[in-house]
Scaffold this motif. Structure first.
Motif, PDB file in Angstrom:
ATOM      1  N   ASP A  16       0.849  -1.196   0.000  1.00  8.86           N
ATOM      2  CA  ASP A  16       0.000   0.000   0.000  1.00  8.86           C
ATOM      3  C   ASP A  16       0.882   1.242   0.000  1.00  8.86           C
ATOM      4  O   ASP A  16       2.036   1.206   0.460  1.00  8.86           O
ATOM      5  N   GLU A 215     -14.023  -0.635  -9.563  1.00  3.18           N
ATOM      6  CA  GLU A 215     -13.139  -0.652  -8.396  1.00  3.18           C
ATOM      7  C   GLU A 215     -11.918  -1.537  -8.589  1.00  3.18           C
ATOM      8  O   GLU A 215     -11.133  -1.715  -7.667  1.00  3.18           O
ATOM      9  N   GLU A 218      -6.577   1.410  -9.602  1.00  2.00           N
ATOM     10  CA  GLU A 218      -6.226   2.506  -8.689  1.00  2.00           C
ATOM     11  C   GLU A 218      -7.169   3.702  -8.796  1.00  2.00           C
ATOM     12  O   GLU A 218      -7.359   4.433  -7.825  1.00  2.00           O
ATOM     13  N   TYR A 221      -9.821   4.785  -6.237  1.00  2.00           N
ATOM     14  CA  TYR A 221      -9.363   5.471  -5.030  1.00  2.00           C
ATOM     15  C   TYR A 221      -8.988   6.920  -5.337  1.00  2.00           C
ATOM     16  O   TYR A 221      -9.412   7.852  -4.656  1.00  2.00           O
ATOM     17  N   TYR A 225     -10.985  11.248  -4.447  1.00  2.00           N
ATOM     18  CA  TYR A 225     -10.463  12.441  -3.785  1.00  2.00           C
ATOM     19  C   TYR A 225     -10.216  13.596  -4.755  1.00  2.00           C
ATOM     20  O   TYR A 225     -10.046  14.737  -4.329  1.00  2.00           O
ATOM     21  N   PRO A 232     -14.566   7.599  -2.576  1.00  2.00           N
ATOM     22  CA  PRO A 232     -13.527   6.560  -2.626  1.00  2.00           C
ATOM     23  C   PRO A 232     -13.952   5.347  -1.830  1.00  2.00           C
ATOM     24  O   PRO A 232     -14.807   5.441  -0.941  1.00  2.00           O
ATOM     25  N   ALA A 235     -11.765   3.381   3.726  1.00  2.00           N
ATOM     26  CA  ALA A 235     -10.362   3.217   4.107  1.00  2.00           C
ATOM     27  C   ALA A 235     -10.145   2.002   4.990  1.00  2.00           C
ATOM     28  O   ALA A 235      -9.018   1.505   5.105  1.00  2.00           O
TER      29      ALA A 235
END
Length: 338
Positions: A16, A215, A218, A221, A225, A232, A235
Protein backbone atom coordinates in the motif's frame (compact mmCIF):
# COMPACT_ATOMS: atom_id res chain seq x y z
CA UNK A 1 -5.14 23.57 3.17
CA UNK A 2 -1.58 24.22 2.02
CA UNK A 3 0.46 21.26 0.83
CA UNK A 4 3.45 20.35 2.96
CA UNK A 5 6.46 20.51 0.58
CA UNK A 6 8.34 18.06 2.79
CA UNK A 7 5.58 15.46 2.76
CA UNK A 8 6.39 12.26 0.92
CA UNK A 9 4.47 9.08 0.18
CA UNK A 10 5.09 6.19 2.55
CA UNK A 11 5.39 2.75 0.98
CA UNK A 12 3.99 0.15 3.34
CA UNK A 13 5.31 -3.41 3.64
CA UNK A 14 2.05 -4.77 2.16
CA UNK A 15 2.57 -2.61 -0.99
CA UNK A 16 0.00 0.00 0.00
CA UNK A 17 1.05 3.62 -0.48
CA UNK A 18 0.16 6.11 2.25
CA UNK A 19 -0.40 9.38 0.36
CA UNK A 20 0.00 12.68 2.20
CA UNK A 21 -2.55 15.46 1.87
CA UNK A 22 -1.80 17.80 -1.00
CA UNK A 23 -3.38 20.56 -3.08
CA UNK A 24 -4.10 19.72 -6.72
CA UNK A 25 -4.17 22.85 -8.90
CA UNK A 26 -6.24 23.06 -12.06
CA UNK A 27 -4.16 21.77 -14.96
CA UNK A 28 -2.61 24.39 -17.22
CA UNK A 29 -3.35 22.09 -20.14
CA UNK A 30 -7.15 22.31 -19.93
CA UNK A 31 -9.34 24.88 -21.67
CA UNK A 32 -10.33 28.04 -19.88
CA UNK A 33 -13.91 26.76 -19.86
CA UNK A 34 -12.82 23.57 -18.11
CA UNK A 35 -10.68 25.51 -15.65
CA UNK A 36 -13.62 27.76 -14.82
CA UNK A 37 -15.85 24.73 -14.33
CA UNK A 38 -13.31 23.21 -11.92
CA UNK A 39 -13.09 26.43 -9.94
CA UNK A 40 -16.86 26.67 -9.67
CA UNK A 41 -17.51 23.13 -8.56
CA UNK A 42 -19.27 22.15 -5.37
CA UNK A 43 -18.41 19.11 -3.28
CA UNK A 44 -22.11 18.26 -2.97
CA UNK A 45 -23.24 14.95 -4.41
CA UNK A 46 -25.37 15.41 -7.55
CA UNK A 47 -27.95 12.90 -6.37
CA UNK A 48 -28.70 10.69 -3.41
CA UNK A 49 -26.34 7.70 -3.31
CA UNK A 50 -27.54 6.49 0.10
CA UNK A 51 -28.57 2.88 0.46
CA UNK A 52 -31.96 4.08 1.71
CA UNK A 53 -32.83 5.94 -1.50
CA UNK A 54 -35.32 3.89 -3.51
CA UNK A 55 -35.00 3.42 -7.26
CA UNK A 56 -37.96 5.60 -8.18
CA UNK A 57 -36.63 8.50 -6.09
CA UNK A 58 -33.14 8.25 -7.56
CA UNK A 59 -34.47 8.07 -11.12
CA UNK A 60 -36.57 11.17 -10.57
CA UNK A 61 -33.59 12.96 -9.00
CA UNK A 62 -31.24 12.32 -11.90
CA UNK A 63 -33.86 13.19 -14.52
CA UNK A 64 -34.61 16.45 -12.74
CA UNK A 65 -30.90 17.21 -12.49
CA UNK A 66 -30.25 16.73 -16.20
CA UNK A 67 -33.54 18.21 -17.48
CA UNK A 68 -32.02 21.68 -18.15
CA UNK A 69 -29.15 20.09 -20.08
CA UNK A 70 -31.57 18.03 -22.17
CA UNK A 71 -33.68 21.12 -22.91
CA UNK A 72 -30.56 23.00 -24.00
CA UNK A 73 -29.52 20.16 -26.31
CA UNK A 74 -32.96 20.13 -27.90
CA UNK A 75 -32.63 23.86 -28.54
CA UNK A 76 -29.10 23.50 -29.88
CA UNK A 77 -29.70 20.51 -32.15
CA UNK A 78 -32.60 20.02 -34.52
CA UNK A 79 -33.56 16.42 -33.85
CA UNK A 80 -36.68 14.29 -33.96
CA UNK A 81 -37.29 12.06 -30.94
CA UNK A 82 -39.72 9.19 -31.28
CA UNK A 83 -40.67 6.62 -28.68
CA UNK A 84 -41.25 3.13 -30.04
CA UNK A 85 -40.43 -0.53 -29.41
CA UNK A 86 -37.94 -2.79 -31.17
CA UNK A 87 -38.15 -6.50 -30.48
CA UNK A 88 -40.58 -5.70 -27.68
CA UNK A 89 -38.06 -3.41 -25.92
CA UNK A 90 -38.86 0.26 -25.33
CA UNK A 91 -36.49 2.58 -27.18
CA UNK A 92 -36.16 6.18 -28.25
CA UNK A 93 -35.23 6.86 -31.86
CA UNK A 94 -33.29 10.09 -32.39
CA UNK A 95 -32.65 11.41 -35.90
CA UNK A 96 -31.87 14.79 -37.47
CA UNK A 97 -35.14 16.65 -37.90
CA UNK A 98 -34.54 17.16 -41.62
CA UNK A 99 -34.24 13.39 -42.15
CA UNK A 100 -30.69 13.81 -43.47
CA UNK A 101 -29.35 10.83 -41.56
CA UNK A 102 -27.40 7.94 -43.03
CA UNK A 103 -29.98 5.36 -44.13
CA UNK A 104 -27.51 2.47 -44.26
CA UNK A 105 -26.05 2.73 -40.77
CA UNK A 106 -27.42 2.88 -37.24
CA UNK A 107 -26.04 3.44 -33.76
CA UNK A 108 -27.32 1.82 -30.58
CA UNK A 109 -26.87 3.93 -27.45
CA UNK A 110 -26.71 2.44 -23.96
CA UNK A 111 -27.26 5.11 -21.34
CA UNK A 112 -25.29 5.58 -18.15
CA UNK A 113 -26.66 5.54 -14.63
CA UNK A 114 -24.99 2.80 -12.56
CA UNK A 115 -27.34 0.14 -13.98
CA UNK A 116 -30.14 1.68 -11.88
CA UNK A 117 -31.21 4.92 -13.57
CA UNK A 118 -30.63 7.22 -16.55
CA UNK A 119 -33.76 6.66 -18.61
CA UNK A 120 -34.72 8.96 -20.31
CA UNK A 121 -32.58 11.91 -19.22
CA UNK A 122 -29.04 10.59 -19.57
CA UNK A 123 -30.09 8.60 -22.64
CA UNK A 124 -31.01 11.83 -24.44
CA UNK A 125 -27.81 13.57 -23.33
CA UNK A 126 -25.81 10.75 -24.92
CA UNK A 127 -27.93 10.31 -28.05
CA UNK A 128 -28.89 13.81 -29.22
CA UNK A 129 -25.41 15.19 -30.03
CA UNK A 130 -24.28 12.03 -31.83
CA UNK A 131 -27.46 11.86 -33.93
CA UNK A 132 -27.16 15.53 -34.91
CA UNK A 133 -23.40 15.84 -35.37
CA UNK A 134 -22.99 12.49 -37.09
CA UNK A 135 -26.27 12.52 -39.03
CA UNK A 136 -27.10 9.10 -37.63
CA UNK A 137 -30.22 7.28 -36.58
CA UNK A 138 -29.53 6.59 -32.90
CA UNK A 139 -31.58 4.00 -31.04
CA UNK A 140 -31.24 4.40 -27.28
CA UNK A 141 -32.41 1.37 -25.30
CA UNK A 142 -34.48 1.27 -22.13
CA UNK A 143 -32.75 -1.84 -20.82
CA UNK A 144 -33.77 -3.51 -17.57
CA UNK A 145 -32.00 -2.24 -14.46
CA UNK A 146 -31.57 -2.89 -10.75
CA UNK A 147 -32.92 -3.22 -8.16
CA UNK A 148 -35.73 -4.90 -10.10
CA UNK A 149 -33.39 -6.95 -12.29
CA UNK A 150 -29.94 -8.57 -12.30
CA UNK A 151 -27.20 -9.18 -14.86
CA UNK A 152 -27.51 -10.25 -17.65
CA UNK A 153 -30.95 -8.63 -18.04
CA UNK A 154 -29.58 -5.47 -19.67
CA UNK A 155 -27.37 -7.43 -22.06
CA UNK A 156 -30.29 -9.59 -23.09
CA UNK A 157 -32.43 -6.54 -23.87
CA UNK A 158 -29.73 -4.90 -25.98
CA UNK A 159 -29.06 -8.16 -27.82
CA UNK A 160 -32.79 -8.39 -28.59
CA UNK A 161 -32.79 -4.90 -30.11
CA UNK A 162 -29.60 -5.66 -32.01
CA UNK A 163 -31.02 -8.89 -33.45
CA UNK A 164 -34.12 -7.04 -34.64
CA UNK A 165 -32.01 -4.35 -36.32
CA UNK A 166 -30.14 -7.06 -38.23
CA UNK A 167 -33.27 -7.39 -40.35
CA UNK A 168 -32.58 -3.92 -41.79
CA UNK A 169 -28.83 -3.37 -41.35
CA UNK A 170 -25.71 -5.34 -42.15
CA UNK A 171 -23.74 -6.09 -38.92
CA UNK A 172 -20.66 -4.04 -40.00
CA UNK A 173 -22.97 -1.02 -40.27
CA UNK A 174 -24.28 -1.20 -36.71
CA UNK A 175 -22.37 0.66 -33.99
CA UNK A 176 -22.89 0.41 -30.24
CA UNK A 177 -21.79 2.97 -27.67
CA UNK A 178 -22.53 4.14 -24.16
CA UNK A 179 -21.19 6.04 -21.18
CA UNK A 180 -20.52 4.95 -17.60
CA UNK A 181 -22.74 1.90 -16.97
CA UNK A 182 -23.62 2.08 -20.65
CA UNK A 183 -19.94 1.91 -21.54
CA UNK A 184 -19.47 -1.20 -19.45
CA UNK A 185 -22.65 -2.60 -20.96
CA UNK A 186 -21.29 -1.94 -24.45
CA UNK A 187 -18.30 -4.16 -23.69
CA UNK A 188 -20.62 -6.80 -22.25
CA UNK A 189 -22.79 -6.75 -25.38
CA UNK A 190 -19.76 -7.19 -27.66
CA UNK A 191 -18.81 -10.27 -25.61
CA UNK A 192 -22.39 -11.55 -25.55
CA UNK A 193 -22.91 -11.34 -29.31
CA UNK A 194 -19.92 -13.47 -30.22
CA UNK A 195 -20.63 -15.98 -27.44
CA UNK A 196 -24.18 -16.53 -28.68
CA UNK A 197 -23.47 -16.84 -32.37
CA UNK A 198 -24.74 -13.41 -33.37
CA UNK A 199 -22.65 -11.48 -35.91
CA UNK A 200 -20.39 -8.90 -34.31
CA UNK A 201 -21.20 -5.19 -34.58
CA UNK A 202 -19.08 -2.97 -36.80
CA UNK A 203 -17.59 -0.83 -34.03
CA UNK A 204 -18.11 0.01 -30.34
CA UNK A 205 -17.59 3.04 -28.12
CA UNK A 206 -16.78 2.40 -24.45
CA UNK A 207 -16.96 5.76 -22.70
CA UNK A 208 -16.50 6.45 -19.00
CA UNK A 209 -15.94 2.75 -18.33
CA UNK A 210 -14.06 -0.39 -19.28
CA UNK A 211 -14.52 -4.11 -19.47
CA UNK A 212 -13.65 -4.63 -15.79
CA UNK A 213 -15.32 -3.39 -12.58
CA UNK A 214 -14.84 0.27 -11.67
CA UNK A 215 -13.14 -0.65 -8.40
CA UNK A 216 -10.65 -3.02 -10.02
CA UNK A 217 -7.84 -0.48 -10.37
CA UNK A 218 -6.23 2.51 -8.69
CA UNK A 219 -8.46 5.18 -10.20
CA UNK A 220 -11.40 4.25 -7.98
CA UNK A 221 -9.36 5.47 -5.03
CA UNK A 222 -7.67 8.43 -6.70
CA UNK A 223 -10.79 9.84 -8.37
CA UNK A 224 -12.72 9.69 -5.12
CA UNK A 225 -10.46 12.44 -3.78
CA UNK A 226 -9.90 14.35 -7.04
CA UNK A 227 -13.20 14.26 -8.91
CA UNK A 228 -15.69 13.85 -6.08
CA UNK A 229 -18.47 12.36 -8.21
CA UNK A 230 -18.10 8.94 -6.60
CA UNK A 231 -16.81 8.45 -3.04
CA UNK A 232 -13.53 6.56 -2.63
CA UNK A 233 -13.68 2.99 -1.31
CA UNK A 234 -13.79 2.85 2.52
CA UNK A 235 -10.36 3.22 4.11
CA UNK A 236 -11.05 0.36 6.53
CA UNK A 237 -11.20 -2.20 3.74
CA UNK A 238 -14.94 -2.83 4.00
CA UNK A 239 -16.99 -3.14 0.84
CA UNK A 240 -17.94 0.15 -0.83
CA UNK A 241 -21.55 1.18 -1.32
CA UNK A 242 -22.97 -0.76 -4.24
CA UNK A 243 -24.18 2.02 -6.53
CA UNK A 244 -25.60 -0.63 -8.90
CA UNK A 245 -28.12 -1.62 -6.20
CA UNK A 246 -27.27 -5.28 -6.56
CA UNK A 247 -27.32 -5.50 -10.35
CA UNK A 248 -24.28 -7.80 -10.31
CA UNK A 249 -25.29 -9.76 -7.20
CA UNK A 250 -24.38 -13.40 -7.70
CA UNK A 251 -22.10 -12.58 -10.65
CA UNK A 252 -18.50 -13.70 -10.34
CA UNK A 253 -15.94 -10.96 -11.00
CA UNK A 254 -14.31 -13.32 -13.48
CA UNK A 255 -17.55 -13.85 -15.45
CA UNK A 256 -16.75 -13.15 -19.11
CA UNK A 257 -20.29 -11.96 -19.80
CA UNK A 258 -19.88 -9.23 -17.18
CA UNK A 259 -16.20 -8.36 -17.35
CA UNK A 260 -14.80 -9.45 -20.73
CA UNK A 261 -11.50 -7.58 -20.44
CA UNK A 262 -10.27 -10.37 -18.15
CA UNK A 263 -10.63 -12.80 -21.06
CA UNK A 264 -8.28 -12.37 -24.05
CA UNK A 265 -10.08 -15.03 -26.08
CA UNK A 266 -13.31 -13.02 -25.78
CA UNK A 267 -11.65 -9.69 -26.57
CA UNK A 268 -10.11 -11.17 -29.72
CA UNK A 269 -13.62 -11.28 -31.20
CA UNK A 270 -14.35 -7.60 -30.49
CA UNK A 271 -14.75 -5.06 -33.30
CA UNK A 272 -12.70 -1.82 -33.40
CA UNK A 273 -13.18 0.12 -30.17
CA UNK A 274 -12.97 3.75 -29.09
CA UNK A 275 -12.44 4.26 -25.35
CA UNK A 276 -12.79 7.66 -23.67
CA UNK A 277 -11.87 8.52 -20.09
CA UNK A 278 -10.23 11.33 -18.11
CA UNK A 279 -7.26 11.79 -15.79
CA UNK A 280 -9.60 12.52 -12.87
CA UNK A 281 -12.15 9.85 -13.76
CA UNK A 282 -13.07 6.86 -11.63
CA UNK A 283 -13.02 4.84 -14.85
CA UNK A 284 -9.42 5.69 -15.82
CA UNK A 285 -7.95 2.36 -14.70
CA UNK A 286 -10.68 0.20 -16.30
CA UNK A 287 -10.35 2.18 -19.54
CA UNK A 288 -6.56 1.91 -19.67
CA UNK A 289 -6.61 -1.80 -18.86
CA UNK A 290 -9.31 -2.59 -21.41
CA UNK A 291 -7.52 -0.67 -24.14
CA UNK A 292 -4.25 -2.50 -23.41
CA UNK A 293 -5.93 -5.90 -23.37
CA UNK A 294 -7.74 -5.22 -26.63
CA UNK A 295 -4.48 -4.28 -28.32
CA UNK A 296 -2.82 -7.44 -26.95
CA UNK A 297 -5.73 -9.45 -28.37
CA UNK A 298 -5.09 -7.97 -31.82
CA UNK A 299 -8.09 -5.63 -31.84
CA UNK A 300 -7.80 -2.06 -33.02
CA UNK A 301 -8.47 0.12 -29.99
CA UNK A 302 -8.11 3.88 -29.59
CA UNK A 303 -7.86 5.46 -26.13
CA UNK A 304 -8.64 9.14 -25.50
CA UNK A 305 -7.74 10.45 -22.03
CA UNK A 306 -9.00 13.95 -21.34
CA UNK A 307 -6.48 15.97 -19.32
CA UNK A 308 -8.03 17.21 -16.09
CA UNK A 309 -11.36 15.63 -17.04
CA UNK A 310 -13.66 13.64 -14.79
CA UNK A 311 -16.24 10.93 -15.29
CA UNK A 312 -18.07 11.19 -18.65
CA UNK A 313 -16.82 14.73 -19.19
CA UNK A 314 -18.09 14.70 -22.75
CA UNK A 315 -21.65 15.15 -21.42
CA UNK A 316 -20.87 18.86 -20.96
CA UNK A 317 -20.81 20.36 -24.45
CA UNK A 318 -19.84 23.74 -23.03
CA UNK A 319 -16.30 22.34 -22.75
CA UNK A 320 -14.03 22.35 -25.82
CA UNK A 321 -12.74 19.00 -24.58
CA UNK A 322 -16.25 17.57 -24.82
CA UNK A 323 -16.73 18.92 -28.32
CA UNK A 324 -13.41 17.35 -29.30
CA UNK A 325 -14.63 14.05 -27.88
CA UNK A 326 -17.83 14.15 -29.92
CA UNK A 327 -15.84 14.98 -33.05
CA UNK A 328 -13.70 11.91 -32.37
CA UNK A 329 -16.78 9.74 -31.77
CA UNK A 330 -18.39 10.78 -35.04
CA UNK A 331 -15.13 10.32 -36.98
CA UNK A 332 -14.59 6.90 -35.42
CA UNK A 333 -17.96 5.52 -36.44
CA UNK A 334 -17.73 7.06 -39.91
CA UNK A 335 -14.43 5.29 -40.43
CA UNK A 336 -15.37 1.91 -39.02
CA UNK A 337 -19.00 1.31 -39.99
CA UNK A 338 -18.35 -0.04 -43.47
Amino acid sequence: MEADPAAKPIFEANDDVRVPGFVLPVSKLVSEEAAAAQRGRSSAQPFDTAESADAVTRRKQINAMVAPAVAKLREQFAVKITGTTIGGIDVLEITPRDASHDRDRVLINLHGGAFTLGWEGIALIEAIPVAALGCYRVITVNYRMAPEHRHPAAVEDVATVYAALLQDYAPPRIGIYGGSAGGALTAQVAAWLSARGLPQAGAIGIFGAGGVPFEAGESGYIAGYLDGFFPPPPADGTDPIDITKGYFSGTDNNDASAWPAFHPEILAKFPPALIITGTRAVDLSPAIYTNSQLIKAGVRSTLIVGEGMGHCYYYNLALPEARDAYAAIVAFFRENLK
